[in-house]
Design a protein around this motif. Structure first.
Motif, PDB file in Angstrom:
ATOM      1  N   GLY A 128     -17.302   0.186  -6.217  1.00 20.07           N
ATOM      2  CA  GLY A 128     -16.172  -0.680  -4.864  1.00 20.07           C
ATOM      3  C   GLY A 128     -14.986   0.256  -4.746  1.00 20.07           C
ATOM      4  N   PHE A 129     -14.195   0.472  -5.855  1.00 15.75           N
ATOM      5  CA  PHE A 129     -13.260   1.477  -5.423  1.00 15.75           C
ATOM      6  C   PHE A 129     -13.596   2.723  -4.632  1.00 15.75           C
ATOM      7  N   LEU A 130     -14.587   3.484  -4.944  1.00 11.92           N
ATOM      8  CA  LEU A 130     -14.854   4.719  -4.498  1.00 11.92           C
ATOM      9  C   LEU A 130     -15.317   4.601  -3.119  1.00 11.92           C
ATOM     10  N   ASN A 131     -16.128   3.666  -2.893  1.00 15.19           N
ATOM     11  CA  ASN A 131     -16.612   3.501  -1.421  1.00 15.19           C
ATOM     12  C   ASN A 131     -15.961   2.721  -0.539  1.00 15.19           C
ATOM     13  N   THR A 132     -14.735   2.193  -0.818  1.00 16.35           N
ATOM     14  CA  THR A 132     -14.112   1.173  -0.012  1.00 16.35           C
ATOM     15  C   THR A 132     -12.634   1.434   0.027  1.00 16.35           C
ATOM     16  N   LEU A 133     -11.944   1.943  -0.890  1.00 19.97           N
ATOM     17  CA  LEU A 133     -10.484   1.823  -1.077  1.00 19.97           C
ATOM     18  C   LEU A 133      -9.940   2.633   0.129  1.00 19.97           C
ATOM     19  N   GLU A 134     -10.449   3.623   0.313  1.00 16.96           N
ATOM     20  CA  GLU A 134      -9.745   4.627   1.612  1.00 16.96           C
ATOM     21  C   GLU A 134      -9.626   3.836   2.898  1.00 16.96           C
ATOM     22  N   GLU A 135     -10.771   3.176   3.265  1.00 14.91           N
ATOM     23  CA  GLU A 135     -10.739   2.223   4.406  1.00 14.91           C
ATOM     24  C   GLU A 135      -9.829   1.045   4.103  1.00 14.91           C
ATOM     25  N   SER A 136      -9.748   0.579   3.136  1.00 11.83           N
ATOM     26  CA  SER A 136      -8.783  -0.793   2.873  1.00 11.83           C
ATOM     27  C   SER A 136      -7.111  -0.001   2.811  1.00 11.83           C
ATOM     28  N   LEU A 137      -7.213   1.184   2.489  1.00 12.98           N
ATOM     29  CA  LEU A 137      -5.801   1.731   2.551  1.00 12.98           C
ATOM     30  C   LEU A 137      -5.344   2.067   3.985  1.00 12.98           C
ATOM     31  N   GLN A 138      -6.260   2.423   4.793  1.00 17.94           N
ATOM     32  CA  GLN A 138      -6.124   2.734   6.228  1.00 17.94           C
ATOM     33  C   GLN A 138      -5.654   1.295   7.013  1.00 17.94           C
ATOM     34  N   SER A 139      -6.427   0.376   6.475  1.00 18.09           N
ATOM     35  CA  SER A 139      -6.232  -0.964   7.142  1.00 18.09           C
ATOM     36  C   SER A 139      -4.873  -1.708   6.538  1.00 18.09           C
ATOM     37  N   GLY A 140      -4.459  -1.186   5.748  1.00 16.84           N
ATOM     38  CA  GLY A 140      -3.179  -1.899   5.232  1.00 16.84           C
ATOM     39  C   GLY A 140      -3.315  -2.755   4.037  1.00 16.84           C
ATOM     40  N   GLU A 141      -4.624  -2.978   3.663  1.00 16.82           N
ATOM     41  CA  GLU A 141      -4.930  -3.872   2.781  1.00 16.82           C
ATOM     42  C   GLU A 141      -4.655  -3.659   1.277  1.00 16.82           C
ATOM     43  N   VAL A 142      -4.319  -2.245   1.002  1.00 22.27           N
ATOM     44  CA  VAL A 142      -3.972  -1.910  -0.233  1.00 22.27           C
ATOM     45  C   VAL A 142      -2.908  -0.658   0.055  1.00 22.27           C
ATOM     46  N   THR A 143      -2.189  -0.628  -0.901  1.00 24.21           N
ATOM     47  CA  THR A 143      -1.106   0.553  -0.693  1.00 24.21           C
ATOM     48  C   THR A 143      -1.492   1.758  -1.484  1.00 24.21           C
ATOM     49  N   GLU A 144      -0.929   2.868  -1.061  1.00 28.62           N
ATOM     50  CA  GLU A 144      -1.038   3.946  -1.885  1.00 28.62           C
ATOM     51  C   GLU A 144      -0.551   4.056  -3.129  1.00 28.62           C
ATOM     52  N   GLU A 145       0.568   3.397  -3.358  1.00 29.50           N
ATOM     53  CA  GLU A 145       1.480   3.047  -4.686  1.00 29.50           C
ATOM     54  C   GLU A 145       0.502   2.298  -5.595  1.00 29.50           C
ATOM     55  N   GLN A 146      -0.352   1.339  -5.199  1.00 29.98           N
ATOM     56  CA  GLN A 146      -1.122   0.675  -6.014  1.00 29.98           C
ATOM     57  C   GLN A 146      -2.481   1.536  -6.507  1.00 29.98           C
ATOM     58  N   ILE A 147      -2.996   2.458  -5.583  1.00 26.75           N
ATOM     59  CA  ILE A 147      -4.056   3.326  -6.037  1.00 26.75           C
ATOM     60  C   ILE A 147      -3.255   4.534  -7.016  1.00 26.75           C
ATOM     61  N   ASN A 148      -2.154   4.812  -6.580  1.00 28.56           N
ATOM     62  CA  ASN A 148      -1.405   5.860  -7.668  1.00 28.56           C
ATOM     63  C   ASN A 148      -1.222   5.383  -8.974  1.00 28.56           C
ATOM     64  N   THR A 149      -0.597   3.959  -9.193  1.00 27.00           N
ATOM     65  CA  THR A 149      -0.428   3.205 -10.328  1.00 27.00           C
ATOM     66  C   THR A 149      -1.958   3.309 -11.211  1.00 27.00           C
ATOM     67  N   ALA A 150      -2.908   2.785 -10.672  1.00 23.43           N
ATOM     68  CA  ALA A 150      -3.880   2.938 -11.387  1.00 23.43           C
ATOM     69  C   ALA A 150      -4.845   4.058 -11.592  1.00 23.43           C
ATOM     70  N   CYS A 151      -4.378   5.150 -10.862  1.00 22.70           N
ATOM     71  CA  CYS A 151      -4.631   6.565 -11.305  1.00 22.70           C
ATOM     72  C   CYS A 151      -3.856   7.134 -12.393  1.00 22.70           C
ATOM     73  N   ALA A 179     -15.695 -12.730  -2.686  1.00 23.33           N
ATOM     74  CA  ALA A 179     -15.674 -12.043  -1.703  1.00 23.33           C
ATOM     75  C   ALA A 179     -16.693 -10.939  -1.812  1.00 23.33           C
ATOM     76  N   PRO A 180     -17.076 -10.320  -0.697  1.00 18.63           N
ATOM     77  CA  PRO A 180     -18.057  -9.072  -0.563  1.00 18.63           C
ATOM     78  C   PRO A 180     -17.122  -7.886  -1.232  1.00 18.63           C
ATOM     79  N   LEU A 181     -18.049  -6.960  -1.434  1.00 13.74           N
ATOM     80  CA  LEU A 181     -17.580  -5.854  -2.133  1.00 13.74           C
ATOM     81  C   LEU A 181     -16.238  -5.124  -1.740  1.00 13.74           C
ATOM     82  N   LYS A 182     -16.090  -5.000  -0.390  1.00 15.68           N
ATOM     83  CA  LYS A 182     -14.850  -4.491  -0.038  1.00 15.68           C
ATOM     84  C   LYS A 182     -13.660  -5.152  -0.407  1.00 15.68           C
ATOM     85  N   GLU A 183     -13.659  -6.621   0.135  1.00 13.72           N
ATOM     86  CA  GLU A 183     -12.568  -7.384  -0.179  1.00 13.72           C
ATOM     87  C   GLU A 183     -12.309  -7.681  -1.631  1.00 13.72           C
ATOM     88  N   ALA A 184     -13.484  -7.723  -2.542  1.00 15.14           N
ATOM     89  CA  ALA A 184     -13.312  -7.843  -3.976  1.00 15.14           C
ATOM     90  C   ALA A 184     -12.940  -6.733  -4.620  1.00 15.14           C
TER      91      ALA A 184
END
Length: 747
Positions: free
Chosen positions: A310-333, A288-293
């Motif tokens: 990759g996380f810093l520059n793409t996860l906000e966009e991926s959250l908006q598109s529904g590819e990741v959840t805020e819960e997943q980001i919160n868990t890692a944080c 996968a390219p960086l965003k999907e990876a």
């Protein structure tokens, strides 16, 4: 090992105060700030200008990083930490990482050498001193230990691990974690340990770094996973995923590996960080390219992204598109913040920024003395014909070879924090030891390789001065002609092993090999001091050289430690933790192999229709567990307390070991088991216990081992951790080849 219960060394991640604190803090954080905690850049790559005005500093002020690594110096680290807690919105302190692999400024032997001591207390002491020094210089997180099982000496990173055996590797893994993390991470000299590389990295195909790994789950569980789990059971606070693929999926994005196995099955609740740029490199894998990876890595259980952004520059966009959840980001944080809480950084962000410690606790006399002592335990005596070693500290000794006066090559790979100008060379160590009782003559003798470009590639960041090949050889022979005995300091240079240092041939490099042959032709007795970060092919040397002492890369105190052993102040006691091959064609090579349907019945007679080679024996040149001494240890007949191991009971194995020689010394008495018939094919032998004992000359001691049902267990075809009733062979000896055996029945 994989079936044992977790120990009590875990940091309690259910601590109510920590949960309340982290929850309250996260309630004040923006999405961008949460994602920033998942970002781990290399300070060495993005620090520009002054610390105060560099790119890294701006990211800290914006709370776009959770930590950094590759910055050395207490003053720089203090200033960066100050920016985080005084010039950012929420004042969240930073993790400060470093590759503290086998010492900080006091450098110990490379990890492969350390494992050859078979001394877990020494390894724990090494890690403790490393933590003391690193923490005194501002570091609170080390990317160590590397516990990858490796059976292919072509892989350069074999130097960073503990060899080919999962049992010994597991004990070493626990020792590293205990040493780095101390009791509970509350003291300012206790740092976070990171076990790596999860998982299977040491099984890279053809021994080529970053290469493909493919194996069955059965092999994973029985042969490769145990040291990682041992580190988890010891309470390791963080884990680093590996570059390689597992079941066709890069480890960084492998949900089965990171979530199902590591977190659910093993109960790991700490921080999971990627290896360097591995999220971005999933594109090279064809995944996968960086965003999907980045999406796949977060979903798999990864918490922190090392340098790919990759996380810093793409996860906000991926959250908006529904590819990741805020819960997943919160868990890692949350996991990043929990580690900082456990380190005590919220209570005292400057806990690791005590400049007084930095001035007093780096490269101390005490630390150097311990490093010298431990180094002498790691050397392995491979051959000693007619007891040539130890040599007398008198007369004229010719020290010849490119490693004899190579100050910047004594420490081996992963020793960026060392200061070679403070270290003695081997030449200086020998001259100091011999004093005015004799004379140490010196000649370099040869370059590492004849070819200058090849040597430049091999030596990397630690080049050696080159000379004319013919002139060097002439000087060596003239020096040898004046001496009573020749000590040849040859082998690999320090950068020929370690990361991205794979080899297709394993002989001593060409120019040095020819030098050694010329020295033998002089007729003078020759001692080979072998410098190496991996097993080498020594078939010619084993025939033609009277004495071979493998000194690996012994660290900042190597010059004195080698002299201690060379002149008999210390009796060598190291035992190999990797098999030395007869040729590269035998690789991968390991003692705990499986029998084939047609094993070779007679190792001394060629039989075409058995599993063998046309050109050579199946057997290693030097087997796992092998290592000689200046003295001789005799093993009397082993005795079993019973020929039946009853269910729920124990069986005792005992043997009398006697020091029959003229020197006091240490011996590593080894116990192996073989499950003769089982649900799945079992290894021909497996190390299950060992005792490191010291005997004065003439002294005898009974060595006792206790076997229980736990020692018989393995993962069967259904990945159940069990043992089966039946016959077992138990073996005791000085190495995996030279053993005596008996059988017992397990009910």
């Amino acid at each position: 090992m994989l079936g044992e219960a977790c120990t009590t060394h875990h940091i309690d991640v259910t601590d109510e105060q920590m949960n309340l604190f982290v929850s309250d803090l996260m309630g004040h954080m923006t999405l961008r700030e949460k994602i920033g905690q998942l970002n781990l850049p290399s300070g060495g790559d993005i620090t520009t200008g002054t610390v105060k005005n560099g790119k890294l500093s701006e990211m800290i002020r914006k709370q776009e990083i959770g930590g950094f690594f590759n910055v050395k110096g207490i003053d720089k680290i203090y200033e960066l930490q100050r920016l985080a807690v005084e010039e950012s919105r929420l004042k969240i302190p930073l993790l400060v990482g470093a590759d503290v692999i086998h010492g900080y400024e006091t450098i110990f032997p490379i990890p492969l050498a350390l494992s050859c001591s078979w001394d877990t207390l020494a390894v724990e002491k090494m890690a403790r001193i490393s933590a003391i020094e690193a923490s005194a210089d501002g570091i609170n997180w080390t990317f160590s230990p590397m516990v990858d099982i490796c059976r292919d000496a072509r892989w350069g990173r074999i130097a960073e691990g503990s060899g080919e055996d999962p049992y010994l590797g597991s004990l070493m893994a626990k020792a590293y974690v205990r040493g780095y993390q101390g009791k509970n991470l509350q003291q300012n000299d206790e740092i976070l340990s990171c076990v790596k590389h999860f998982a299977l990295y040491g099984a890279s195909e053809s021994g080529r770094d970053y290469n493909t790994v493919d194996m069955s789950r059965l092999r994973m569980y029985n042969e490769y996973l145990a040291p990682y789990k041992a580190a988890v059971d010891a309470g390791v606070g963080s884990v680093m995923s590996s570059f390689n693929i597992v079941d066709g999926i890069p480890a960084t994005a492998n949900k089965w590996l990171l979530s199902d196995l590591l977190r659910k099955e093993w109960g790991f609740k700490g921080l999971l960080v990627t290896d360097y740029n591995s999220i971005a490199e999933m594109s090279s894998h064809g995944i996968a390219p960086l965003k999907e990876a980045s999406v796949r890595s977060l979903q798999a259980g990864t918490d922190m992204d090392m340098v790919s952004f990759g996380f810093l520059n793409t996860l906000e966009e991926s959250l908006q598109s529904g590819e990741v959840t805020e819960e997943q980001i919160n868990t890692a944080c949350r996991r990043v913040l929990e580690v900082k809480y456990k380190l005590g950084l919220f209570d005292n962000p400057y806990k690791y920024c005590d400049t007084l410690r930095a001035s007093k606790q780096l490269y101390t006399t005490e630390h150097r003395s311990i490093a010298r002592s431990i180094a002498s335990e790691t050397f392995v005596l491979l051959k000693n014909e007619k007891s040539l070693l130890p040599i007398s500290a008198k007369g004229k000794i010719a020290l010849i070879g490119p490693m004899a006066n190579a100050r910047n090559n004594m420490c081996g790979m992963w020793s960026m924090m060392c200061n070679p100008s403070k270290h003695r060379t081997l030449l200086e160590g020998m001259r100091s030891a011999i004093g005015n009782k004799g004379e140490v003559l010196y000649a370099k003798g040869s370059n590492i390789f004849y070819d200058e470009n090849r040597e430049k590639t091999a030596t990397g960041m630690r080049p050696l001065d080159r000379g004319d090949n013919q002139t060097l050889l002439k000087e060596a022979l003239q020096t040898a002609d004046r001496a009573d005995v020749i000590v040849a300091a040859l082998g690999e240079c320090s950068e020929m092993s370690g990361e991205s240092a794979s080899r297709t041939t394993l002989e001593i490099p060409d120019a040095q090999r020819d030098l050694l042959k010329a020295l033998v032709k002089t007729g003078k007795p020759v001692v080979l001091l072998l410098f190496t970060g991996r097993p080498l092919v020594l078939t010619e040397e084993a025939v033609n050289i009277p004495s071979i002492l493998n000194v690996w890369f012994g660290g900042s105190e190597a010059g004195d430690a080698i002299a201690d052993v060379l002149f008999g102040k210390v009796n060598p006691s190291g035992k190999l933790t990797t098999s030395f091959p007869r040729s590269v064609g035998q690789l991968p090579l390991y003692y705990n192999s499986h029998n084939t349907s047609r094993p070779d019945p007679d190792k001394n007679v060629f039989n075409r229709y058995t599993s063998n080679y046309l050109e050579d024996s199946n057997e290693p040149l030097y087997p796992f567990g092998y290592g000689l001494s200046y003295t001789h240890f005799q093993y009397d007949n082993m005795v079993l307390s019973s020929n039946v191991l009853k269910k729920g009971e124990k069986l005792t194995v005992s043997v009398i070991v006697t020091n029959k020689g003229n020197y006091d010394g240490c011996e590593v008495v080894q116990l192996y088991l073989h499950d003769i018939y089982a649900d799945v094919v079992r290894p021909v032998k497996e190390l299950k216990d060992f005792k490191r004992i010291f005997l004065k000359k003439g002294e005898s001691r009974e060595v006792r081992f206790v076997i229980t049902e736990e020692d018989l267990k393995f993962y069967n075809s259904n990945l159940q951790y069990i043992y089966e009733t039946g016959d077992f062979e138990v073996m005791v000896g000085t190495n995996s080849r030279d053993i005596q055996s008996k059988t017992f029945f397990a009910e």
